[in-house]
Scaffold this active site. Structure first.
Site, PDB file in Angstrom:
ATOM      1  N   SER A 131      86.940  73.994  42.070  1.00  0.00           N
ATOM      2  CA  SER A 131      86.862  72.863  42.718  1.00  0.00           C
ATOM      3  C   SER A 131      87.627  71.663  42.193  1.00  0.00           C
ATOM      4  O   SER A 131      87.036  70.687  42.123  1.00  0.00           O
ATOM      5  CB  SER A 131      85.485  72.539  42.975  1.00  0.00           C
ATOM      6  OG  SER A 131      84.881  73.924  43.732  1.00  0.00           O
ATOM      7  N   ASP A 142      86.308  75.169  46.320  1.00  0.00           N
ATOM      8  CA  ASP A 142      85.058  75.166  47.097  1.00  0.00           C
ATOM      9  C   ASP A 142      85.103  74.728  48.717  1.00  0.00           C
ATOM     10  O   ASP A 142      84.566  75.594  49.577  1.00  0.00           O
ATOM     11  CB  ASP A 142      83.800  74.288  46.803  1.00  0.00           C
ATOM     12  CG  ASP A 142      84.294  72.773  46.364  1.00  0.00           C
ATOM     13  OD1 ASP A 142      85.636  72.537  46.487  1.00  0.00           O
ATOM     14  OD2 ASP A 142      83.617  71.986  45.929  1.00  0.00           O
ATOM     15  N   ARG A 183      78.269  79.340  39.100  1.00  0.00           N
ATOM     16  CA  ARG A 183      77.598  80.380  39.590  1.00  0.00           C
ATOM     17  C   ARG A 183      78.533  81.656  39.340  1.00  0.00           C
ATOM     18  O   ARG A 183      79.652  81.445  39.534  1.00  0.00           O
ATOM     19  CB  ARG A 183      77.398  80.072  41.256  1.00  0.00           C
ATOM     20  CG  ARG A 183      76.221  79.397  41.252  1.00  0.00           C
ATOM     21  CD  ARG A 183      75.756  79.857  42.754  1.00  0.00           C
ATOM     22  NE  ARG A 183      76.799  79.733  43.832  1.00  0.00           N
ATOM     23  CZ  ARG A 183      76.624  80.221  45.104  1.00  0.00           C
ATOM     24  NH1 ARG A 183      75.537  80.963  45.368  1.00  0.00           N
ATOM     25  NH2 ARG A 183      77.613  80.072  46.089  1.00  0.00           N
TER      26      ARG A 183
END
Length: 940
Positions: free
Chosen positions: A611, A665, A550
């Site tokens: 992440s 994350d 994203r």
């Protein structure tokens, strides 16, 4: 007068519809825990949860208590689909007066019948070491609490033995059989049980175990259903149209609120004979029915049965004749006093009259034999009356059946239902038009249902053997299933141990000396503060945590936060290619996004959510320790990922961003929720992977200089257990899954919890269960052999429990259990699995076991975190919020509840609130960048 009498006995279709509705309402009352006691349709659970599947084999003994006989039966099944069972019968007449005597005498006689039958039919050396399972057909109303435990509620059909009502009839029969097996003073089995003696003497050593054990009790209706379930036909409804009347059917188990069973189906014995005892049938209850009721031994009770049971139909006709004779419409000028004798007209008389198609000669003969002198007109009218009474009984049976079929169709959420209905009894067997009326009327009342009538050829005895056989099959299957799933079922002690091990590894990870060998790395993030509300401006965020990537722009103003984002896919070839290709692809995504948002000309601070396990040496400097989640891009491990991103930007000549912070994350999630809740000091991810972070006291962080304040610690707890401390929890299935991953032996805690692996664990269990003949009848499932074919999202679908919203819409109690089972069928079809309903239920249990373990392990890890925070702060009670993200937590119907329940149990001194991260970790990364930007401006 004749026409008026016939009209009284005729029921319009609209009134049948009303009756059907009342029947369904009463069925729902009978199933409900709250209203069961008031219901007239009792809806008694039978604890029979499956019909035969053809694999049953062995010897099964049946004893059936009938109206005037005891019927014994020995059935041998060969596991051949039940196509050729071997059966031996013997019938014993009940002694005169025994039905009105002491209960003990009745059960002693039944036990003697069993003994004599076995003595005559079996040899002493056949399977002498095995206990013979016995099914007991007991055709009276009982409250059943187990398959082999049933308390008699009331006698009927002329029985009234003392000392039985309120007692467990299985216990009474077992005691009587055991008494037969006990030697008396002369050394013989009590009651002359030679079979027991020969069996005992044939055994090589004395045995204290029972030689006959009552394992199942059922009534004749249930026996009929199971009888008709043989020879490859599934039968889910049965009706007895005899002296009494009853019906049973396979209901969705979760609707039977009077039991604890919630999975699959359970046969429910409706006991519909009492329908109408609350006045529901008053307008249908004719003066003739009223007269029959008043003369019966139980006035006001079993009113439906008194309108349809063959014990009463002759009496109804008799009262019609009495009324018409009084009105001088029949038997005028003759003596009709014989009609005042109760029982003078039998069901056999009625059947001979209604089935006679050759004029009135037979009718006249019957009436004259009774002592009447009928005219030709009397004979014709007699035939009309008998047909009206018998036809009404068939019509009322059909209406009851329609209610049950519609209920089954609606609670299974089907557009149409096709079902086999087993039928037996004097009315069915003796009245040729019964089946025709049953089918035509039920189709008119329930057009969405298509019933096929199966005649019960052997009564309920063979069905009782099937109930017993199925019970033993299911018990053996349950033992085998529990054996397979036992290693995945964790005790509280197991979880307490995991919590303690996690705490040990946390302490090792925080220690400067012990950190290198700790499986929980406890990485410092250099995030020391959460947002304070003064942050403002535009910030970019990148979120790389899996196969989707994203890019976001986050605008922070006095009015709050607004966001725009776009999702980009990372192809597997890039995930597993070179590092340059991966980071070039990421920069291309950023350029594409900034161009679309008209942001290319601006130099924006960027927070990078990355992440994967990193050793962070500064807020904008982090060395990749290892790839996870299917990534294996070369040239990255050991490198500063921020610098790799900056290098890619240089190669692409992109100047529109400045990387100021790298977070994973989990930290991003904590920060995103921290903007809305200042108490949010823990981040948790349970999605494709799993991880946690929390605010630790700086004085405890041995890997970073300084003792003041707090720092967010990225636990990287997915690797917990990589040092072998969780080996005792790793099952055969976990080991197989681990060995087939790209990082065997790594991220072992994550492989027990996260979405990437749960579907694979379930698949491995299903394969083993299929090998053990516990699923899909042991047939090979080629598609199930494919790795990753069973997706973790299937667990969410299969375990869907619903909240009962749909129940309010149909008044029947349908909730998402039925919907979920239909969705399981869709998954099975997708996997090309030929599965039975029982297979679907077992698959759900497997999924529940795997997901529950995952939630419990996650809770044990989190319990270690919150307890450490509580101890750090020296408080008796800690209140803290966990910011949580991840598809498994958000989408799985039970995971979050199981996690929170277990956490509350393991950490009772911590009040933990869970807050869903609505915007993913992108917003959190931007907030880290915003906090860093604010700090930099303050320093300047």
């Amino acid at each position: 007068q004749i026409q008026r009498a016939l009209r009284t006995l005729s029921i319009p279709l609209e009134r049948l519809h009303v009756m059907k509705g009342h029947m369904i309402e009463d069925m729902c009352k009978g199933l409900s825990h709250q209203t069961h006691a008031q219901a007239k349709v009792r809806m008694l659970p039978t604890y029979i949860c499956s019909t035969p599947n053809g694999t049953e084999k062995g010897n099964f003994l049946v004893v059936e208590l009938c109206q005037s006989q005891v019927r014994t039966l020995l059935v041998t099944l060969y596991g051949d689909g039940n196509l050729s069972p071997q059966m031996m019968y013997k019938i014993f007449d009940l002694p005169e007066g025994i039905t009105q005597g002491e209960g003990e005498a009745l059960f002693d006689f039944i036990a003697q019948c069993v003994t004599q039958f076995l003595t005559e039919t079996t040899s002493s050396d056949t399977n002498s070491e095995q206990c013979l399972p016995l099914g007991f057909v007991f055709p009276f109303t009982c409250r059943q609490t187990q398959l082999d435990k049933a308390e008699l509620l009331s006698w009927s059909k002329g029985f009234n033995c003392s000392g039985v009502v309120g007692k467990d009839v299985v216990e009474l029969l077992q005691a009587a059989i055991d008494k037969q097996a006990r030697p008396d003073k002369e050394g013989e089995a009590s009651g002359g049980g030679g079979w027991f003696k020969s069996r005992k003497s044939s055994q090589s050593a004395p045995s204290q175990s029972r030689l006959v054990e009552v394992v199942a009790l059922m009534n004749d209706t249930v026996g009929t259903m199971m009888t008709c379930s043989m020879e490859g036909r599934a039968c889910e409804v049965a009706m007895v149209a005899d002296k009494g009347s009853n019906c049973c059917f396979m209901a969705e188990a979760y609707l039977v609120e009077t039991t604890d069973e919630t999975s699959g189906r359970m046969c429910v014995n409706t006991e519909w004979g009492c329908f109408g005892d609350d006045g529901t049938l008053n307008d249908l209850f004719t003066p003739y029915d009223q007269a029959v009721d008043e003369e019966s031994s139980n006035p006001g009770e079993k009113r439906f049965e008194k309108m349809v049971g063959t014990l009463y139909l002759g009496e109804i006709v008799r009262h019609v004749l009495i009324a018409l004779t009084a009105e001088k419409a029949m038997f005028t000028g003759t003596d009709a006093a014989v009609l005042k004798e109760k029982g003078v007209l039998t069901m056999q008389h009625l059947l001979e009259i209604v089935n006679n198609e050759d004029g009135i000669t037979e009718v006249k003969r019957i009436l004259e034999a009774l002592g009447l002198q009928p005219s030709e007109r009397d004979c014709g009218r007699m035939q009309q009356i008998c047909r009206a009474v018998v036809g009404r009984a068939a019509t009322l049976h059909a209406t009851g059946l329609a209610a049950i079929l519609s209920y089954m169709c609606q609670t299974r959420d089907l557009e149409s239902l096709m079902v086999n209905v087993g039928v037996e009894g004097e009315l069915f067997a003796g009245y040729p038009r019964f089946e025709e009326i049953l089918l035509s009327v039920s189709r008119l009342l329930a057009p969405e249902c298509m019933a096929t009538i199966l005649a019960s050829r052997d009564g309920s005895g063979r069905g009782a053997a099937m109930v017993t056989a199925v019970a033993l099959r299911l018990a053996a299957q349950r033992r085998a299933v529990d054996e397979v799933l036992a290693p995945l079922r964790l005790s509280r002690d197991d979880l307490v141990k995991v919590q303690a091990l996690m705490r040990e590894e946390m302490d090792r990870g925080l220690g400067k000396e012990t950190n290198p060998s700790a499986s929980v790395r406890m990485l410092p993030t250099y995030v020391t503060h959460t947002p304070d509300g003064t942050e403002k401006g535009d910030f970019l965020a990148l979120d790389l945590g899996g196969t989707n990537f994203r890019v976001l722009v986050v605008r922070i103003t006095e009015d709050g936060i607004t966001m725009a984002s776009e999702i980009y896919v990372i192809p597997v070839s890039i995930m597993q290619g070179s590092g340059e290709e991966l980071f070039d692809h990421i920069i291309d995504c950023i350029i594409d996004f900034q161009t679309k948002q008209n942001l290319v000309a601006q130099m924006l601070p960027l927070g990078f959510t990355f992440s994967f396990p990193c050793q962070q040496v500064g807020l904008d400097k982090a060395l990749l320790l290892t790839w996870t989640k299917g990534f294996s891009a070369s040239g990255c491990v050991g490198q500063d990922v921020v610098q790799l991103l900056r290098d890619a930007a240089k190669r692409k000549r992109h100047l529109g961003m400045q990387v100021v912070a790298l977070v994973n994350d989990t930290v991003g999630t904590m920060m995103a929720c921290g903007y809305d809740d200042p108490k949010c000091e823990i981040g948790l991810i349970v999605g494709t992977g799993t991880n946690a972070c929390y605010m630790e006291e700086m004085k405890n962080v041995g890997t970073v200089e300084g003792d003041q304040g707090r720092m967010c610690i990225n636990m990287e707890w997915g690797a917990f257990g990589d040092n072998g401390c969780l080996d005792h929890l790793f099952t055969h299935f976990d080991k197989v899954v681990d060995e087939t991953t790209i990082n065997p032996g790594k991220q072992r805690f994550e492989k027990l919890i996260s979405g990437m692996y749960l579907g694979e664990i379930v698949r491995q269990i299903l394969l083993v269960m299929t090998e053990k003949d516990l699923l899909f009848q042991g047939k090979p499932c080629p598609k199930l052999q494919t790795k990753d074919i069973f997706k973790t999202k299937f667990l969410s679908t299969i375990e869907l429990d619903g909240d009962g919203d749909s129940a309010a819409n149909n008044g029947i109690g349908l909730d998402s259990n039925g919907l979920a089972l239909r969705q399981i069928r869709a998954i099975l079809n997708e996997l090309e699995l030929d599965a039975s309903f029982e297979d679907s239920v077992l698959m759900r249990e497997v999924c529940q076991t795997v997901s529950l373990r995952a939630a419990q392990l996650c809770a044990a890890g989190l319990a270690a975190v919150v307890e450490k925070m509580r101890e750090n702060r020296g408080v008796d009670q800690l209140s803290v919020t966990v910011g949580v993200d991840g598809t498994l937590y958000k989408l799985h119907p039970c995971f979050s509840n199981n996690l929170q329940t277990t956490l509350k149990d393991l950490a009772p001194n911590c009040n933990v609130t869970f807050m869903l991260s609505e915007d993913g970790s992108g917003k959190g990364a931007a907030l880290v960048a915003a906090v860093a930007d604010r700090a930099a401006n303050a320093m300047e």
